[in-house]
Design a protein around this motif. Sequence first.
Motif, short mmCIF file in Angstrom:
data_model
loop_
_atom_site.label_atom_id
_atom_site.label_comp_id
_atom_site.label_asym_id
_atom_site.label_seq_id
_atom_site.Cartn_x
_atom_site.Cartn_y
_atom_site.Cartn_z
N GLY A 1 41.18 45.01 45.27
CA GLY A 1 41.13 43.67 45.82
C GLY A 1 40.89 42.58 44.79
O GLY A 1 40.80 41.41 45.13
N LEU A 2 40.79 42.94 43.52
CA LEU A 2 40.47 41.97 42.47
C LEU A 2 41.69 41.35 41.79
O LEU A 2 41.57 40.34 41.11
N SER A 3 42.86 41.94 41.97
CA SER A 3 44.07 41.46 41.32
C SER A 3 44.39 40.02 41.70
O SER A 3 44.25 39.62 42.87
N GLN A 4 44.84 39.25 40.73
CA GLN A 4 45.31 37.89 41.00
C GLN A 4 46.78 37.89 41.40
O GLN A 4 47.35 36.84 41.66
N HIS B 1 41.19 46.16 38.03
CA HIS B 1 40.33 47.24 38.50
C HIS B 1 39.54 47.92 37.37
O HIS B 1 38.65 48.73 37.65
N LYS B 2 39.82 47.58 36.14
CA LYS B 2 39.17 48.24 35.01
C LYS B 2 37.65 48.28 35.22
O LYS B 2 37.03 47.28 35.51
N ASP B 3 37.08 49.46 35.10
CA ASP B 3 35.65 49.71 35.25
C ASP B 3 35.14 49.48 36.67
O ASP B 3 33.93 49.34 36.88
N SER B 4 36.02 49.44 37.66
CA SER B 4 35.59 49.21 39.05
C SER B 4 35.45 50.51 39.83
O SER B 4 34.89 50.51 40.91
#
Length: 78
Positions: free
Chosen positions: A28-31, A40-43
């Motif tokens: 859900g973090l993608s712009q 998503h890196k490190d998520s």
Amino acid sequence: MDQPKRASDTPFPIEVEAGKAYFWCACGLSQNQPFCDGSHKDSGFSPVRFDADKTGKVYFCGCKATANQPLCDGSHNR
């Protein structure tokens, strides 16, 4: 991050092309919703690959709660 960020209250209608791969954002973090941009890196989340078997419109989940990843199953209504 235990739960994905809700990116949208509705699905994303996307025209897909047969034979092409798409990578749905699961965190859900993608712009670049509904697709992965590497945010998503490190998520603890990874994108979900969708291989289009036919050309046409599909509805990618925006709320990130679907049980049918990466496609909408109506979970945004609950």
